[in-house]
Write an enzyme that holds these catalytic residues in place. Structure first.
Site, PDB file in Angstrom:
ATOM      1  N   ALA A 124      31.795   2.222 -10.899  1.00 24.08           N
ATOM      2  CA  ALA A 124      32.389   3.471 -11.380  1.00 24.08           C
ATOM      3  C   ALA A 124      31.472   4.655 -11.101  1.00 24.08           C
ATOM      4  O   ALA A 124      30.550   4.941 -11.860  1.00 24.08           O
ATOM      5  CB  ALA A 124      32.678   3.342 -12.871  1.00 24.08           C
ATOM      6  N   ARG A 243      30.495   0.155   2.993  1.00 24.21           N
ATOM      7  CA  ARG A 243      31.206   0.742   4.137  1.00 24.21           C
ATOM      8  C   ARG A 243      31.360  -0.257   5.286  1.00 24.21           C
ATOM      9  O   ARG A 243      32.348  -0.216   6.015  1.00 24.21           O
ATOM     10  CB  ARG A 243      30.490   2.030   4.567  1.00 24.21           C
ATOM     11  CG  ARG A 243      30.726   3.134   3.549  1.00 24.21           C
ATOM     12  CD  ARG A 243      29.826   4.339   3.676  1.00 24.21           C
ATOM     13  NE  ARG A 243      30.130   5.282   2.581  1.00 24.21           N
ATOM     14  CZ  ARG A 243      29.385   6.319   2.253  1.00 24.21           C
ATOM     15  NH1 ARG A 243      28.279   6.577   2.909  1.00 24.21           N
ATOM     16  NH2 ARG A 243      29.744   7.107   1.256  1.00 24.21           N
ATOM     17  N   GLU A 363      35.465   4.802  -0.461  1.00 24.66           N
ATOM     18  CA  GLU A 363      34.049   4.555  -0.088  1.00 24.66           C
ATOM     19  C   GLU A 363      33.550   5.600   0.911  1.00 24.66           C
ATOM     20  O   GLU A 363      32.752   5.310   1.798  1.00 24.66           O
ATOM     21  CB  GLU A 363      33.846   3.117   0.390  1.00 24.66           C
ATOM     22  CG  GLU A 363      34.180   2.145  -0.751  1.00 24.66           C
ATOM     23  CD  GLU A 363      33.441   0.834  -0.742  1.00 24.66           C
ATOM     24  OE1 GLU A 363      32.421   0.732  -0.049  1.00 24.66           O
ATOM     25  OE2 GLU A 363      33.888  -0.074  -1.457  1.00 24.66           O
ATOM     26  N   SER A 366      36.640   9.873   5.968  1.00 29.10           N
ATOM     27  CA  SER A 366      36.166   9.995   7.356  1.00 29.10           C
ATOM     28  C   SER A 366      35.279  11.233   7.507  1.00 29.10           C
ATOM     29  O   SER A 366      34.294  11.221   8.256  1.00 29.10           O
ATOM     30  CB  SER A 366      37.361  10.138   8.307  1.00 29.10           C
ATOM     31  OG  SER A 366      38.002   8.900   8.481  1.00 29.10           O
TER      32      SER A 366
HETATM   33  N1  CAA Z   1      20.458   5.372   1.285  1.00 30.46           N
HETATM   34  C1  CAA Z   1      19.377   5.717   0.566  1.00 30.46           C
HETATM   35  N2  CAA Z   1      19.194   6.967   0.107  1.00 30.46           N
HETATM   36  C2  CAA Z   1      20.120   7.881   0.380  1.00 30.46           C
HETATM   37  C3  CAA Z   1      21.267   7.579   1.129  1.00 30.46           C
HETATM   38  C4  CAA Z   1      21.413   6.257   1.586  1.00 30.46           C
HETATM   39  N3  CAA Z   1      22.470   5.891   2.293  1.00 30.46           N
HETATM   40  N4  CAA Z   1      22.014   8.696   1.238  1.00 30.46           N
HETATM   41  C5  CAA Z   1      21.362   9.669   0.610  1.00 30.46           C
HETATM   42  N5  CAA Z   1      20.220   9.173   0.066  1.00 30.46           N
HETATM   43  C6  CAA Z   1      19.189   9.907  -0.689  1.00 30.46           C
HETATM   44  C7  CAA Z   1      18.536  10.968   0.193  1.00 30.46           C
HETATM   45  O1  CAA Z   1      17.450  10.444   0.912  1.00 30.46           O
HETATM   46  C8  CAA Z   1      18.124  11.973  -0.836  1.00 30.46           C
HETATM   47  O2  CAA Z   1      16.966  11.514  -1.514  1.00 30.46           O
HETATM   48  P1  CAA Z   1      15.619  12.404  -1.665  1.00 30.46           P
HETATM   49  O3  CAA Z   1      16.032  13.708  -2.251  1.00 30.46           O
HETATM   50  O4  CAA Z   1      14.770  11.584  -2.564  1.00 30.46           O
HETATM   51  O5  CAA Z   1      15.100  12.560  -0.284  1.00 30.46           O
HETATM   52  C9  CAA Z   1      19.234  11.919  -1.859  1.00 30.46           C
HETATM   53  O6  CAA Z   1      19.838  10.635  -1.712  1.00 30.46           O
HETATM   54  C10 CAA Z   1      20.262  13.001  -1.672  1.00 30.46           C
HETATM   55  O7  CAA Z   1      20.757  12.920  -0.344  1.00 30.46           O
HETATM   56  P2  CAA Z   1      21.624  14.071   0.286  1.00 30.46           P
HETATM   57  O8  CAA Z   1      20.901  15.377   0.131  1.00 30.46           O
HETATM   58  O9  CAA Z   1      22.050  13.657   1.650  1.00 30.46           O
HETATM   59  O10 CAA Z   1      22.872  14.073  -0.751  1.00 30.46           O
HETATM   60  P3  CAA Z   1      24.180  14.950  -0.783  1.00 30.46           P
HETATM   61  O11 CAA Z   1      24.431  15.335  -2.185  1.00 30.46           O
HETATM   62  O12 CAA Z   1      24.150  15.999   0.270  1.00 30.46           O
HETATM   63  O13 CAA Z   1      25.370  13.906  -0.459  1.00 30.46           O
HETATM   64  C11 CAA Z   1      26.754  12.406   0.661  1.00 30.46           C
HETATM   65  C12 CAA Z   1      25.346  12.922   0.397  1.00 30.46           C
HETATM   66  C13 CAA Z   1      26.649  11.577   1.917  1.00 30.46           C
HETATM   67  C14 CAA Z   1      27.785  13.483   0.873  1.00 30.46           C
HETATM   68  C15 CAA Z   1      27.123  11.499  -0.515  1.00 30.46           C
HETATM   69  O14 CAA Z   1      27.346  12.286  -1.672  1.00 30.46           O
HETATM   70  C16 CAA Z   1      28.339  10.629  -0.292  1.00 30.46           C
HETATM   71  O15 CAA Z   1      28.247   9.562   0.314  1.00 30.46           O
HETATM   72  N6  CAA Z   1      29.530  11.060  -0.784  1.00 30.46           N
HETATM   73  C17 CAA Z   1      30.723  10.210  -0.762  1.00 30.46           C
HETATM   74  C18 CAA Z   1      30.806   9.394  -2.011  1.00 30.46           C
HETATM   75  C19 CAA Z   1      31.615   8.154  -1.823  1.00 30.46           C
HETATM   76  O16 CAA Z   1      31.547   7.467  -0.814  1.00 30.46           O
HETATM   77  N7  CAA Z   1      32.392   7.830  -2.844  1.00 30.46           N
HETATM   78  C20 CAA Z   1      33.148   6.626  -2.815  1.00 30.46           C
HETATM   79  C21 CAA Z   1      33.437   6.183  -4.185  1.00 30.46           C
HETATM   80  S1  CAA Z   1      33.299   4.490  -4.429  1.00 30.46           S
HETATM   81  C22 CAA Z   1      34.689   3.780  -3.885  1.00 30.46           C
HETATM   82  O17 CAA Z   1      35.527   4.338  -3.253  1.00 30.46           O
HETATM   83  C23 CAA Z   1      34.672   2.320  -4.189  1.00 30.46           C
HETATM   84  C24 CAA Z   1      35.945   1.710  -4.470  1.00 30.46           C
HETATM   85  O18 CAA Z   1      36.334   1.541  -5.618  1.00 30.46           O
HETATM   86  C25 CAA Z   1      36.767   1.147  -3.347  1.00 30.46           C
END
Ligand code: CAA
Length: 384
Positions: A124, A243, A363, A366
């Protein structure tokens, strides 16, 4: 470089293929109609070791690698995409996060039961106003002695109604952005955790998607997963594996639609010969097969990178992006090849068409995958 499958990986794939086509597939259309949760299928998958696939045997898992897991998951998706999404969130996000961040007590208390499939896991993160941007979530966890008190609403939670154990993220420090988010293990029978609105979805109708409402939900401090402030990192690393799982689901549904289209094209006669003899159809089939193979290679290479312990964030997003968009092209073509019969519920392509639609959304949309890929390339970090 294509991934060479080992004999063991091929054996697992064959075993799941036989099981899911014989046991899961025959009831998939009914589940789509009745929205019945696939409890029976999941219990059997658990008995066969597919609900703790990458969990080591000491925690009741099968100790398989990610390559075997995605091959298995795509076989389940071929037969029933609703069953596959539950299996995917459970294995890729919940069990994996517990393995990675759980302490010994948490692994004994939660992972061991999850790995048998006797309890199903949910994750969640998403909220009504925080989907693509989970840092802006507003669910709060406030420390009160030996407990945290959680308040807030989570939305679009896969398996919300049927899960036994839920990984929930919440803000523990409002002054910090992603570092103010923590993760918690919550039992679904916690009186402070209630299932809210159950969504009526276009596809994946056998899998429940609902709100989870946390109303003064008391969670013992020992059930915090990882350290305070590690919740966002736990979610992001979980989603990396998740993913690859969505790529596997996409591949499974694409292959099912493709096989249905090929056999229909061979049977259906128009203008005095099977429609498979017409170049318009043959070229569609050639393009579909090529795109499916490309997706498979991307999925396998992301899974193999994860198995080798390499940074796989970019590759996972590429596999998810390409495969989820690919399957939507495949189901559209498969439906077109079926003509009018593709538009009616008697043929399964109509269900494949609806089930595939969410793969480019959950998740990480795109658009988010493109953000992840381009950020990692342009910042010169995690470059493929
Ligand atoms: N692995 C490890 N660390 C990561 C990472 C990863 N893949 N991605 C980001 N981080 C870390 C970064 O290194 C950074 O850390 P530090 O500040 O310590 O250096 C921190 O996280 C913040 O990273 P960003 O500045 O890149 O973060 P952001 O706020 O700009 O957002 C984003 C990144 C890629 C947009 C992210 O918010 C994202 O993936 N959004 C989509 C969310 C998502 O996929 N939701 C799906 C819901 S779950 C679902 O659908 C499941 C289900 O029930 C089927």
């Amino acid at each position: 470089m294509s991934v060479q499958l080992t004999d063991e990986q091929k054996m697992i794939q064959t075993m799941v293929r036989d099981f899911s086509r014989e046991v899961i597939a025959p009831t998939a259309a009914k589940r789509d109609k009745t929205k019945e949760f696939p409890s029976e299928n999941l219990a059997q998958l658990g008995e066969l070791g597919f609900m703790g696939m990458m969990v080591p045997p000491e925690y009741n898992g099968s100790g398989a690698d990610t390559v075997s897991y995605v091959l298995a998951l795509s076989e389940v998706a071929y037969s029933c995409a609703s069953t596959a999404v539950v299996m995917s969130v459970h294995n890729s996000i919940v069990c994996e996060s517990l393995m990675r961040y759980g302490n010994e007590d948490q692994k004994n208390k939660y992972l061991k039961i999850l790995a048998t499939g006797k309890k199903i896991g949910a994750f969640a993160l998403t909220e009504p106003n925080a989907g693509s941007d989970p840092v802006r979530q507003t669910t709060k966890a406030v420390r009160d002695g030996n407990h945290y008190i959680l308040n807030g609403t989570k939305r679009f939670i896969t398996t919300a109604k049927n899960a036994g154990i839920i990984i929930v993220t919440a803000k523990t420090d409002d002054t910090k952005k992603h570092k103010g988010i923590s993760a918690f293990l919550v039992n679904s029978d916690n009186p402070g955790c209630q299932v809210g609105n159950l969504e009526d979805k276009m596809g994946l109708r056998g899998s429940d998607t609902a709100d989870l409402i946390f109303d003064n939900c008391r969670v013992p401090v020992e059930d915090r997963l990882g350290a305070e402030g590690e919740g966002f990192m736990i979610a992001m690393t979980g989603l990396d594996g998740g993913r690859i799982g969505i790529a596997a689901q996409s591949l499974g549904v694409a292959k099912a639609a493709f096989d249905a289209a090929v056999s229909y094209a061979k049977e259906r006669e128009q203008f005095g010969r099977p429609i498979s003899k017409f170049q318009g159809i043959r070229w569609m089939i050639a393009d579909m097969a090529t795109e499916i193979e490309a997706s498979k290679q991307l999925m396998l290479s992301a899974a193999a990178m994860k198995d080798r312990g390499e940074d796989h964030t970019t590759q996972a997003s590429m596999a998810k992006l390409y495969a989820s968009e690919m399957v939507n092209r495949i189901v559209a073509k498969a439906l077109q090849i079926h003509g009018g019969y593709g538009f009616i519920k008697e043929y399964p392509v109509e269900r494949f068409y609806r089930d595939a639609r969410v793969f480019t959304i959950y998740e990480g949309t795109s658009e988010i995958q493109r953000v992840v890929i381009s950020n990692n390339i342009l910042r010169d970090k995690r470059t493929p």
